[in-house]
Design an enzyme around this catalytic site. Structure first.
Site, PDB file in Angstrom:
ATOM      1  N   ARG A   1     -42.977   3.894  76.751  1.00 46.14           N
ATOM      2  CA  ARG A   1     -42.986   2.431  76.894  1.00 46.14           C
ATOM      3  C   ARG A   1     -43.557   2.041  78.270  1.00 46.14           C
ATOM      4  NH1 ARG A   1     -43.741  -0.634  73.681  1.00 46.14           N
ATOM      5  NH2 ARG A   1     -42.235  -2.321  73.893  1.00 46.14           N
TER       6      ARG A   1
ATOM      7  N   ASN B   1     -34.321  -9.686  83.038  1.00 42.34           N
ATOM      8  CA  ASN B   1     -34.845 -10.197  81.772  1.00 42.34           C
ATOM      9  C   ASN B   1     -34.520  -9.317  80.570  1.00 42.34           C
ATOM     10  OD1 ASN B   1     -37.235 -11.607  80.102  1.00 42.34           O
ATOM     11  ND2 ASN B   1     -37.517  -9.385  80.022  1.00 42.34           N
TER      12      ASN B   1
ATOM     13  N   TYR C   1     -23.481 -11.132  71.258  1.00 47.05           N
ATOM     14  CA  TYR C   1     -24.646 -11.523  72.056  1.00 47.05           C
ATOM     15  C   TYR C   1     -24.313 -12.767  72.902  1.00 47.05           C
ATOM     16  CZ  TYR C   1     -29.325 -13.361  73.132  1.00 47.05           C
ATOM     17  OH  TYR C   1     -30.435 -13.842  73.778  1.00 47.05           O
TER      18      TYR C   1
ATOM     19  N   LYS D   1     -24.470 -13.469  77.072  1.00 48.35           N
ATOM     20  CA  LYS D   1     -25.325 -14.474  77.715  1.00 48.35           C
ATOM     21  C   LYS D   1     -24.487 -15.442  78.568  1.00 48.35           C
ATOM     22  CE  LYS D   1     -28.569 -12.442  77.068  1.00 48.35           C
ATOM     23  NZ  LYS D   1     -29.684 -12.098  77.994  1.00 48.35           N
TER      24      LYS D   1
ATOM     25  N   THR E   1     -40.421 -13.794  69.859  1.00 47.64           N
ATOM     26  CA  THR E   1     -40.632 -12.433  70.378  1.00 47.64           C
ATOM     27  C   THR E   1     -40.041 -11.463  69.347  1.00 47.64           C
ATOM     28  OG1 THR E   1     -38.499 -12.509  71.446  1.00 47.64           O
ATOM     29  CG2 THR E   1     -40.403 -13.195  72.774  1.00 47.64           C
TER      30      THR E   1
HETATM   31  N1  LIG Z   1     -36.520 -14.595  72.326  1.00 47.99           N
HETATM   32  C1  LIG Z   1     -35.609 -15.536  72.322  1.00 47.99           C
HETATM   33  O1  LIG Z   1     -35.580 -16.402  71.433  1.00 47.99           O
HETATM   34  C2  LIG Z   1     -34.583 -15.617  73.431  1.00 47.99           C
HETATM   35  C3  LIG Z   1     -33.713 -16.716  73.438  1.00 47.99           C
HETATM   36  C4  LIG Z   1     -32.764 -16.803  74.447  1.00 47.99           C
HETATM   37  C5  LIG Z   1     -32.711 -15.829  75.432  1.00 47.99           C
HETATM   38  N2  LIG Z   1     -33.571 -14.769  75.382  1.00 47.99           N
HETATM   39  C6  LIG Z   1     -33.430 -13.754  76.434  1.00 47.99           C
HETATM   40  O2  LIG Z   1     -34.700 -13.482  76.999  1.00 47.99           O
HETATM   41  C7  LIG Z   1     -34.756 -12.122  77.445  1.00 47.99           C
HETATM   42  C8  LIG Z   1     -36.023 -11.458  76.942  1.00 47.99           C
HETATM   43  O3  LIG Z   1     -35.972 -11.463  75.513  1.00 47.99           O
HETATM   44  P1  LIG Z   1     -37.253 -11.226  74.596  1.00 47.99           P
HETATM   45  O4  LIG Z   1     -37.201 -12.266  73.553  1.00 47.99           O
HETATM   46  O5  LIG Z   1     -38.465 -11.075  75.422  1.00 47.99           O
HETATM   47  O6  LIG Z   1     -36.838  -9.838  73.900  1.00 47.99           O
HETATM   48  P2  LIG Z   1     -37.755  -8.609  73.442  1.00 47.99           P
HETATM   49  O7  LIG Z   1     -39.091  -9.079  73.033  1.00 47.99           O
HETATM   50  O8  LIG Z   1     -36.907  -7.871  72.451  1.00 47.99           O
HETATM   51  O9  LIG Z   1     -37.904  -7.758  74.782  1.00 47.99           O
HETATM   52  C9  LIG Z   1     -36.770  -7.207  75.394  1.00 47.99           C
HETATM   53  C10 LIG Z   1     -37.195  -6.296  76.525  1.00 47.99           C
HETATM   54  O10 LIG Z   1     -36.025  -5.615  77.018  1.00 47.99           O
HETATM   55  C11 LIG Z   1     -36.242  -4.207  76.934  1.00 47.99           C
HETATM   56  N3  LIG Z   1     -35.005  -3.469  76.653  1.00 47.99           N
HETATM   57  C12 LIG Z   1     -34.115  -3.657  75.663  1.00 47.99           C
HETATM   58  N4  LIG Z   1     -33.161  -2.707  75.705  1.00 47.99           N
HETATM   59  C13 LIG Z   1     -33.467  -1.893  76.740  1.00 47.99           C
HETATM   60  C14 LIG Z   1     -32.875  -0.734  77.287  1.00 47.99           C
HETATM   61  N5  LIG Z   1     -31.778  -0.172  76.741  1.00 47.99           N
HETATM   62  N6  LIG Z   1     -33.438  -0.153  78.358  1.00 47.99           N
HETATM   63  C15 LIG Z   1     -34.558  -0.673  78.898  1.00 47.99           C
HETATM   64  N7  LIG Z   1     -35.183  -1.773  78.428  1.00 47.99           N
HETATM   65  C16 LIG Z   1     -34.645  -2.377  77.355  1.00 47.99           C
HETATM   66  C17 LIG Z   1     -37.208  -4.053  75.764  1.00 47.99           C
HETATM   67  O11 LIG Z   1     -37.782  -2.761  75.786  1.00 47.99           O
HETATM   68  P3  LIG Z   1     -38.494  -2.189  74.440  1.00 47.99           P
HETATM   69  O12 LIG Z   1     -39.742  -3.012  74.315  1.00 47.99           O
HETATM   70  O13 LIG Z   1     -38.733  -0.754  74.715  1.00 47.99           O
HETATM   71  O14 LIG Z   1     -37.529  -2.453  73.324  1.00 47.99           O
HETATM   72  C18 LIG Z   1     -38.164  -5.203  76.062  1.00 47.99           C
HETATM   73  O15 LIG Z   1     -39.050  -4.876  77.104  1.00 47.99           O
HETATM   74  C19 LIG Z   1     -33.466 -11.456  76.950  1.00 47.99           C
HETATM   75  O16 LIG Z   1     -32.550 -11.339  78.006  1.00 47.99           O
HETATM   76  C20 LIG Z   1     -32.953 -12.419  75.900  1.00 47.99           C
HETATM   77  O17 LIG Z   1     -31.564 -12.361  75.753  1.00 47.99           O
HETATM   78  C21 LIG Z   1     -34.506 -14.641  74.416  1.00 47.99           C
END
Ligand SMILES: NC(=O)c1ccc[n+]([C@@H]2O[C@H](COP(=O)([O-])OP(=O)(O)OC[C@H]3O[C@@H](n4cnc5c(N)ncnc54)[C@H](OP(=O)(O)O)[C@@H]3O)[C@@H](O)[C@H]2O)c1
Length: 258
Positions: free
Chosen positions: A37, A81, A153, A157, A186
């Protein structure tokens, strides 16, 4: 120009934030869970300085992430993040015996906050769902309850907002804020997510690196670069202190008190 470390920058909003920061001329250090990754992250953000590696579900590996970051010198901002979403169908136990969701979303930002040399700014990714998080802070490891992915979850948060505000209070020289990016498409958000993906990563970039006075505040909560009221629970000093105590108990890591 700022130097920014972003957790979980191999995909989604972390990767988008990294790309935008590089476009704006800032220095960026990426983070990914493993070597594969990490390679993919560097390919997607070619202007990044480097990438640090570690699985944030492991307390030991999260500590090594902090060590790697500290070896790279000082940072202007750290964006917490990385996250796991709300669809985990069961309690997935980590090598430490904890729910993966709690380990990645709550304990990892706590450990990294405590162990990375203090930056000037800290940014924590919360979610609108924090408003339904359980403010009792009971059974954080989900040992005595039947697993439910979305409540689990939402709890984490709320923890992220509590952590941001606790740090803002304890470390007056550091700007520490939380935000919700909106529900966006995402990997985590899923293809049908309704909010604007192009706006979702901008608030974390702005809080980390902008000279706009509106971004240079502390202990605040944002949505799309505007102040938004967080859950009143997130403002409770007592809950903030209890969360720090619990995080210390689970990780053995102490947050410096100033
Ligand atoms: N998307 C939404 O609608 C939304 C809404 C509210 C809040 N958020 C918050 O925004 C942030 C980013 O979310 P996103 O939507 O961008 O999610 P995403 O597309 O699933 O990306 C999550 C990132 O975190 C990494 N990650 C997850 N578990 C990990 C681990 N055990 N060790 C190292 N890295 C890890 C993932 O790595 P891999 O790529 O290898 O899996 C990826 O780079 C999060 O904190 C989420 O709670 C998102």
């Amino acid at each position: 120009m700022a130097r920014v470390f972003i957790t979980g920058s191999s995909d989604g909003l972390g990767r988008m934030a990294a790309q935008l920061l590089v476009e704006q001329g800032h220095g960026v250090v990426l983070h990914a869970r493993d070597a594969q990754r990490a390679q993919e992250a560097m390919a997607a953000v070619p202007g990044a300085e480097t990438v640090v590696i570690g699985d944030l579900s492991s307390i030991a590996q999260t500590r090594t992430v902090a060590d790697q970051v500290n070896r790279l010198g000082s940072f202007d901002a750290v964006i917490h993040n990385a996250g796991v979403g709300y669809r985990e169908p069961k309690r997935i136990a980590t090598e430490d015996g904890l729910p993966q969701l709690f380990a990645v979303n709550t304990l990892a930002p706590y450990i990294l906050t405590a162990l990375i040399q203090k930056p000037k700014r800290l940014v924590y990714l919360s979610s609108g769902l924090h408003r339904s998080g359980d403010a009792s802070l009971k059974d954080l490891a989900w040992e005595n309850r039947e697993w439910q992915g979305q409540p689990a979850y939402s709890d984490t948060k709320l923890h992220d907002a509590l952590l941001a505000f606790a740090v803002a209070r304890l470390w007056p020289r550091v700007l520490s804020n939380a935000l919700e990016p909106g529900w966006v498409a995402t990997k985590m958000g899923g293809p049908g997510a309704p909010d604007d993906l192009d706006a979702a990563h901008r608030t974390q970039v702005w809080l980390a690196a902008s000279d706009d006075p509106a971004a240079k505040v502390t202990g605040e909560y944002f949505y799309h670069m505007q102040l938004r009221a967080p859950s009143p629970a997130a403002r409770s000093f007592e809950l903030q202190e209890r969360l720090l105590e619990e995080c210390k108990r689970f990780t053995g890591v102490e947050l410096p008190l100033s």
